[in-house]
Motif scaffolding. Structure first.
Motif, short mmCIF file in Angstrom:
data_model
loop_
_atom_site.label_atom_id
_atom_site.label_comp_id
_atom_site.label_asym_id
_atom_site.label_seq_id
_atom_site.Cartn_x
_atom_site.Cartn_y
_atom_site.Cartn_z
N LYS A 3 0.85 -1.19 0.00
CA LYS A 3 0.00 0.00 0.00
C LYS A 3 0.89 1.24 0.00
O LYS A 3 1.75 1.40 0.85
N HIS A 4 0.66 2.12 -0.97
CA HIS A 4 1.43 3.34 -1.11
C HIS A 4 0.72 4.47 -0.37
O HIS A 4 -0.45 4.73 -0.63
N TYR A 5 1.43 5.14 0.52
CA TYR A 5 0.90 6.28 1.26
C TYR A 5 1.72 7.51 0.94
O TYR A 5 2.91 7.41 0.65
N ARG A 36 -3.73 7.89 -0.23
CA ARG A 36 -3.18 6.74 -0.95
C ARG A 36 -3.12 7.06 -2.44
O ARG A 36 -4.13 6.96 -3.13
N ASP A 38 -1.92 5.44 -4.81
CA ASP A 38 -2.10 4.26 -5.66
C ASP A 38 -3.57 3.92 -5.89
O ASP A 38 -3.90 3.23 -6.85
N VAL A 39 -4.47 4.45 -5.05
CA VAL A 39 -5.89 4.14 -5.21
C VAL A 39 -6.78 5.39 -5.30
O VAL A 39 -7.95 5.28 -5.66
N ILE A 60 5.73 2.91 1.26
CA ILE A 60 4.93 1.73 0.93
C ILE A 60 5.00 0.76 2.10
O ILE A 60 6.07 0.43 2.59
N LYS A 62 4.27 -3.03 3.11
CA LYS A 62 4.07 -4.33 2.52
C LYS A 62 3.50 -5.29 3.56
O LYS A 62 4.08 -5.45 4.64
N LYS A 65 -1.36 -3.95 7.89
CA LYS A 65 -2.61 -3.20 7.87
C LYS A 65 -2.36 -1.87 8.60
O LYS A 65 -2.00 -1.87 9.77
N GLU A 67 -4.58 1.15 7.85
CA GLU A 67 -5.84 1.88 8.00
C GLU A 67 -6.74 1.22 9.01
O GLU A 67 -6.78 0.06 9.18
#
Length: 67
Positions: A3-5, A36, A38-39, A60, A62, A65, A67
């Motif tokens: 997940k990219h933040y 984010r 990426d989304v 990122i 990997k 979790k 959120e």
């Protein structure tokens, strides 16, 4: 992968334009945007007067979790 933040902190706003636009921001104030990339669709309006200075930190996570 992961997940990219991104954390954007506006250090100086432009006199005209340079407005950050993002869908589904995780946290947002006038000068701080945490999202984010990426989304979430995001963009900045055209600067028509002045200068915009931004501090941006991306990371990122990997397999975790956040959120």
């Amino acid at each position: 992968e992961g997940k990219h933040y991104r954390l954007n902190i506006i250090l100086k706003s432009a006199k005209e334009g340079g407005i950050f636009v993002v869908k589904d921001c995780i946290f947002e104030t006038k000068r701080i945007k945490f999202f984010r990339p990426d989304v979430s669709e995001h963009s900045v309006t055209k600067i028509t007067k002045g200068t915009r200075i931004l501090f941006s930190l991306g990371f990122i996570l990997k397999g975790e979790k956040f959120e």
